[in-house]
Design a protein around this motif. Sequence first.
Motif, PDB file in Angstrom:
ATOM      1  N   SER A 143     -50.960  63.157  14.737  1.00 26.35           N
ATOM      2  CA  SER A 143     -49.642  63.128  13.812  1.00 26.35           C
ATOM      3  C   SER A 143     -49.017  61.838  13.802  1.00 26.35           C
ATOM      4  N   THR A 144     -49.799  60.460  13.783  1.00 24.59           N
ATOM      5  CA  THR A 144     -49.258  59.540  13.849  1.00 24.59           C
ATOM      6  C   THR A 144     -49.757  58.661  12.806  1.00 24.59           C
ATOM      7  N   PRO A 145     -49.084  57.624  11.972  1.00 28.18           N
ATOM      8  CA  PRO A 145     -49.342  57.092  10.840  1.00 28.18           C
ATOM      9  C   PRO A 145     -50.686  56.272  11.139  1.00 28.18           C
ATOM     10  N   THR A 146     -50.926  55.722  12.420  1.00 25.14           N
ATOM     11  CA  THR A 146     -52.137  54.870  12.657  1.00 25.14           C
ATOM     12  C   THR A 146     -53.318  55.575  13.714  1.00 25.14           C
ATOM     13  N   LEU A 147     -54.592  55.579  13.163  1.00 24.19           N
ATOM     14  CA  LEU A 147     -55.346  56.004  13.999  1.00 24.19           C
ATOM     15  C   LEU A 147     -56.631  55.173  14.366  1.00 24.19           C
ATOM     16  N   ILE A 148     -56.880  55.200  15.653  1.00 25.15           N
ATOM     17  CA  ILE A 148     -57.997  54.265  16.227  1.00 25.15           C
ATOM     18  C   ILE A 148     -59.163  54.971  16.891  1.00 25.15           C
TER      19      ILE A 148
END
Length: 818
Positions: free
Chosen positions: A73-78
């Motif tokens: 649910s966050t803008p950035t994904l690693i």
Amino acid sequence: MMRIVLVFSLLLIHRTALPKIPISIDGQSVVTTIQIGVQASVVEIYAAEELQIWINRLTETKPPIITTNQLHSTPTLISIGIPQSSPEVRKRLDLPINLGNEGYRIKSFEDENRIMVGAHSANGVLYGCYHLLELMVSEHTGLTTADLDFIFSPRPNLALSPIDQRSQPFYPVRAVLEVNDPDWLARHRINMSGGEGIWNGTGIDDGLGTAFQYVDAARFELFQDLTGQERRQQIETLRNRFDLLRRRGIDSYLFMYVTGEPTEALIRNRPQLLGQPVPYGGSRNGVSYKPLCWSKPELHQLVAELVQEIVVTYPTLSGFHLRCWGYETRSCQDCPQCGGQSEAGQKMLWKLMFTVIQASRKVRPDFKFYISGYDRFWLKDPDGSYAARLPQGTIFSQKWGYDGEPSDQPNLSPKLLSRLGGLKHRLIILSHEVEEVMPLWMVEGDLFVNGVRRFPTTHPQPGLAGFTVQGAEVGLGQLDRLLSARINWNPKLDHLQLMRDFLTNRYQVESAGLILKSLRISGWALSNYFTDYAGTLTVTGQYGKGSAGFATRFWDIIGQSAVTDIFSIPDEQQADYAVNRLAGLLPQMQEASNLANMALAKINPVNVETTYNLKDTQRLLQMWTAFFESRLSLAEAVQLGYKGGKVHQVQDKLNSAIEYTRSMVPLIRSIGQFVPVFGYSRLTIETSLVEKLTAEVALIDNFAPETIMHQIDAYALNQAELKISGPLNFPNPLKDKTTFTYQLSRTVDDVSISIYTKSGRLICRVQDCSSRKGYNEQEWDGRDWNGSRLANGVYFYKILVKDDGDQLQAYGRLAILR
């Protein structure tokens, strides 16, 4: 809902202003999620945890870790992983085969705010995550190169520019030989810890003969010196450590001398397994020890059972480091079956080695081995036939240079490299140990990099597997550790930029440049000095011979013996050489010291520790400057003695040497951290160094300058017909008595022989000696004025000749050994 909208609004503004992928925005909310595969290995899970920890340190936000079957649910994904464990990596990231087993790829997808770290192995994933974190540190600090050893404070905003980077290690084996922090090793891509367990370098309790301490099975109780509680505690500690290393992708090798001293319990309970005593001052009793007899079948059976129990006891242990070296390996010399260092003895030693190897691999077929000391004093293998029988991939090692001396010449044997490479084995070079300056430290980065780059940097040389990490863990010696680890991964790395950025991170730009120059100048100067000790010492055999091949330390170049060596420089030519060498080295060390002083005056350090480290650097360089000043003064005193200088001129030089040596004492006392050699405490090290310097001062202070006045006086110089030549004494060393011999150009009125201690104190004079023209002899009983036998040691003697107003003298050195 309002919070999510706010985050995405901030993200929109951020993306519009700067096309970067946000990791943190204002530090007020979590912007990033870390994703791993459902079947992620323990190493991949650890990599994700490291990302989480370090992002938290950088931004004070803690990204959650999820698996690929969970929504984020966050803008950035690693996303991280290998293709087998992560469907995302398998689908989205092209991983070339030439990345190898430990290489990785980092790629960003800006339209998705996504970063992917992929590799063919879990180790590669871990190393890729550390690279990604280093990019974050670089962005955070504004420095070109970055490392997780850098110091930083959290910042609320962090974003990365688009990334598409691939990297793989140049050398496959990147090793340490000391017990180091597993986290530091992982962060610096170290994949081998080759000195696990006990390794004190004596063979007393770090050999196969005492390896019973690593197991707790009842069948070995007869051979145990430790209590059961002590063993179980040690076993638990080692198991936990090996587990930690395995989780970080690091192979652990348990160190053992083959064979070392047996346990006292084994000596008592199985004397039939032992040979005759072997003299060895470094043994448990300081005199000798009874070695294990290699020819005994019962020993081979016991060894096989022991190593199998060790392998079972430590399921995450990767292998054994088997070392054959010196007295720690020596067999029973009087045993015809063992044969010592003869061909038969070498054969028996190899047989024992194969007993260890075969027994271990019966339990675990993939068990590994690292062998040190190959084809040196022991483990002779003229045609490579023994190496051919070892498991492929066995690791061997050779010391840098001759014995790890500070040099930029690794001196790798091409024949050895070709042999081992042809057998698919691996050779690592044991980098600088900096023993020469211990318990002090020095930075040798230039020497290391120059040496590594003597080998190809575009493709690995067959058989050459890598270099061990070098450098002290104290002071700015840690810069060498960082540099050597990074150069192992990439020999083309701009090492000066890395060193400059490391120092800038701690001391700001202006001071960093001064410190770097200071460290580099002093490193080259000390390396130069140790090539021949500036012609002033015979500690390694003779004047002009350096530290190569000898395990000398700072203690060996100070104190009474070192000063006596300078006073005993044998001729004017050697004295001139020593003066010229020291006169060339001194300005370099003075410049290095001045630069450190300037840096200290300008620094804006980030914390107290960095200030202490720079102050220690300053004190060390001031101490080395005083050391070279002292040695130059002593060499000049000897030079004056050969060139007809006056007594007061020689005395002035001696007085100068005293003052310089005295100035070293408070500098030694003020050093905050020493390298803990032999496990010595800081107080023990400081006390021992100060005692040696104090004794040195006392010797010079009591020294009679006439003792080194080798020229006759001006009147005698004009009387060429009076000469004395060939002054000698035999035997030398003497036990009960000695005979002085000399030749005179004419019969003279009087000859006397005076005996002096090393400090210049007159202790005996032999009067009315033979004074005829030609060859003369004079016996001396080795006693002082009072008729007492002199103690063992080195003494000076002066032969004084008088005749009709003429006078001349000659000097020599004798030793007493009773």
